[in-house]
Scaffold this motif. Structure first.
Motif, PDB file in Angstrom:
ATOM      1  N   PRO A 160     -62.767 -57.993  35.522  1.00 41.70           N
ATOM      2  CA  PRO A 160     -62.548 -56.541  35.555  1.00 41.70           C
ATOM      3  C   PRO A 160     -62.580 -55.956  34.152  1.00 41.70           C
ATOM      4  N   PHE A 161     -62.836 -54.665  34.045  1.00 36.74           N
ATOM      5  CA  PHE A 161     -62.843 -54.014  32.734  1.00 36.74           C
ATOM      6  C   PHE A 161     -61.440 -53.966  32.147  1.00 36.74           C
ATOM      7  N   ASP A 181     -72.891 -58.630  42.139  1.00 39.03           N
ATOM      8  CA  ASP A 181     -71.758 -57.857  41.640  1.00 39.03           C
ATOM      9  C   ASP A 181     -72.010 -57.542  40.168  1.00 39.03           C
ATOM     10  N   THR A 182     -71.131 -56.734  39.600  1.00 43.96           N
ATOM     11  CA  THR A 182     -71.185 -56.417  38.174  1.00 43.96           C
ATOM     12  C   THR A 182     -69.805 -56.605  37.583  1.00 43.96           C
ATOM     13  N   GLY A 183     -69.700 -57.539  36.651  1.00 47.50           N
ATOM     14  CA  GLY A 183     -68.455 -57.747  35.920  1.00 47.50           C
ATOM     15  C   GLY A 183     -68.512 -57.048  34.576  1.00 47.50           C
ATOM     16  N   HIS A 219     -66.651 -47.220  38.932  1.00 43.61           N
ATOM     17  CA  HIS A 219     -65.249 -46.948  39.246  1.00 43.61           C
ATOM     18  C   HIS A 219     -64.330 -47.979  38.608  1.00 43.61           C
ATOM     19  N   TRP A 220     -64.867 -49.174  38.275  1.00 42.25           N
ATOM     20  CA  TRP A 220     -64.052 -50.192  37.614  1.00 42.25           C
ATOM     21  C   TRP A 220     -63.712 -49.785  36.188  1.00 42.25           C
ATOM     22  N   THR A 221     -64.592 -49.034  35.537  1.00 39.27           N
ATOM     23  CA  THR A 221     -64.335 -48.602  34.165  1.00 39.27           C
ATOM     24  C   THR A 221     -63.687 -47.228  34.129  1.00 39.27           C
ATOM     25  N   TRP A 222     -63.437 -46.648  35.307  1.00 37.94           N
ATOM     26  CA  TRP A 222     -62.780 -45.350  35.450  1.00 37.94           C
ATOM     27  C   TRP A 222     -63.637 -44.206  34.904  1.00 37.94           C
ATOM     28  N   ILE A 276     -60.292 -34.654  35.015  1.00 34.00           N
ATOM     29  CA  ILE A 276     -60.384 -36.047  35.453  1.00 34.00           C
ATOM     30  C   ILE A 276     -58.977 -36.599  35.601  1.00 34.00           C
ATOM     31  N   SER A 277     -58.648 -37.079  36.793  1.00 32.17           N
ATOM     32  CA  SER A 277     -57.297 -37.581  37.045  1.00 32.17           C
ATOM     33  C   SER A 277     -57.342 -39.034  37.481  1.00 32.17           C
ATOM     34  N   ASN A 278     -56.216 -39.713  37.273  1.00 30.78           N
ATOM     35  CA  ASN A 278     -56.063 -41.094  37.715  1.00 30.78           C
ATOM     36  C   ASN A 278     -54.582 -41.388  37.868  1.00 30.78           C
ATOM     37  N   ASP A 279     -54.218 -41.903  39.021  1.00 30.10           N
ATOM     38  CA  ASP A 279     -52.839 -42.318  39.266  1.00 30.10           C
ATOM     39  C   ASP A 279     -51.850 -41.167  39.050  1.00 30.10           C
TER      40      ASP A 279
END
Length: 430
Positions: A155-156, A173-175, A225-228, A402-405
């Motif tokens: 994960p990032f 997949d993309t890591g 979405h993994w890097t937000w 931009i929001s998160n959590d």
């Protein structure tokens, strides 16, 4: 006789391990080798093969770059030439009409791996995707065993408690930043990843079948979405632009190869020296009934209790104890004088402790309406800048915050964000 033969074999192994990298051209093939590994670069085709102990592990990889004018592959170039940059590095430069020059760098400083990056040189170049390792040949990555073949997803970051994952190689997949492709029984495996982490977020994309990889891209410019991220990676511009430097290594135990990858990272950015032991202290977020219910009386009680019951029983690090208030420390911020917070710090100091506090400078916990209505404070006592909080928040392509959590992201490059940091730092330290 057997003893002499064994000694000779050990000597030859030691000499091979200590041998300097070799760069030789045979026909159209540039052979770059060091101890257990070799990269054979086809100067006509612009592709390269990676060998480990004589066994081909990656076939026909090349470089690719997404310029502002479109995607360019290294195999589209011609007129390649190579030169020795240093005792362990070679540069292969390709030219093509109407395109900036592409230069691939190969560095050999370990027995089982190499480093590579790609650079573009011209006038006013711009790119947001640069891949030093691009492979799209069916079965082009073959680790040589098929017991229980896996792909390691990295994960990032661990926001929202995202974890590493060992996935089946026969998938896609993309890591991020690093990846490994290995047999979980024998541990034989390939490790790839970035050793530079300044301008680019590095992605590791793979697609596999029949226990081999049909596609592998190790590239700078990943967003998901993994890097937000909510928009594509921004462009890097200039007359010369460069990808991240990528590690490619193979070994009998991929976990050891991972350590070699870590060693390469440490060569680029050495770990910070720390000689003061392990910090000892207390943090309010670790206690359920304190987390969002911090009170002045409770904070003072904690400091006094640690002083009375622990410090005299060697619960310190060199005599130092940290007492830290996490989120909701502003329960003690009863006014701009901050009397309770100052008294808490004074009590810690009187107890021979260091007071600490939590501050997230690039996150805004208010509502969108609050952001529009409230001015950003700077200095102390607080003056008010020319910016409202809505001015310093990050927005997507449609102008939305931009929001998160449950919180909004603050633009760290905005001058109002710097003024806000100055305001808090002054407040905490005076």
């Amino acid at each position: 006789m057997k003893c002499h033969l064994a000694a000779l074999m050990l000597l030859l192994v030691a000499l091979a391990s200590a041998a300097a990298p070799s760069f030789q051209q045979a026909g159209n093939l540039l052979v770059m080798s060091n101890a257990n590994m070799a990269v054979n670069y086809n100067l006509t085709a612009g592709t390269a093969d990676f060998f480990w102990r004589g066994s081909k592990k990656i076939s026909a990889f090349y470089a690719g770059v997404t310029l502002s004018s479109g995607y360019v592959k290294g195999i589209n170039f011609s007129n390649r030439s190579w030169s020795v940059v240093s005792s362990n590095q070679v540069a292969v430069t390709a030219h093509a009409a109407g395109l900036p020059d592409m230069t691939q760098y190969f560095t050999l400083d370990q027995n089982d791996s190499f480093l590579t990056r790609v650079a573009m040189t011209g006038v006013g170049i711009s790119a947001n995707w640069m891949g030093p390792v691009v492979m799209d040949t069916t079965g082009g990555v073959d680790i040589g065993v098929t017991n229980d073949n896996r792909a390691l997803f990295v994960p990032f970051d661990n926001d929202h408690f995202v974890s590493y994952n060992s996935e089946a190689m026969n998938g896609s997949d993309t890591g991020h930043e690093a990846g490994a492709f290995y047999d979980n029984t024998s541990r034989n495996g390939l490790v790839v990843g970035s050793v530079t982490h300044d301008a680019w977020k590095t992605g590791v994309f793979w697609s596999g079948s029949n226990n081999k990889l049909d596609k592998l891209n190790v590239f700078g410019g990943v967003t998901s979405h993994w890097t937000w991220d909510v928009m594509p990676h921004g462009s890097v511009s200039g007359n010369t632009i460069s990808s991240p430097a990528i590690f490619v290594g193979f070994g009998n135990d991929w976990r050891i190869t991972m350590e070699q990858f870590a060693d390469e990272n440490a060569l680029f950015v050495p770990k910070r020296a720390w000689t003061n032991g392990v910090p000892f202290g207390w943090n309010s977020w670790g206690v359920t009934n304190f987390q969002n219910h911090i009170s002045y009386a409770g904070a003072i009680a904690v400091s006094d209790s640690i002083h009375t019951n622990l410090q005299n029983n060697n619960f310190t690090n060199g005599g130092t104890v940290f007492v830290i208030l996490d989120s909701y420390w502003n329960n003690l911020w009863t006014d701009y004088g901050g009397t309770q917070l100052q008294n808490f710090a004074a009590d810690c100091h009187a107890n021979g402790q260091k007071a600490g506090i939590y501050f997230g400078p690039f996150v805004y916990w208010g509502t969108a309406t609050d952001a529009t209505n409230y001015w950003v404070p700077v200095g102390f006592p607080p003056n008010y800048s020319l910016y409202r909080f809505s001015d310093i928040l990050l927005r997507d392509a449609n102008g939305n915050f931009i929001s998160n959590d449950g919180a909004y992201a603050v633009d760290p490059t905005h001058p109002g964000a710097r003024g806000l940091i100055d305001y808090y730092v002054y407040w905490f330290t005076n």
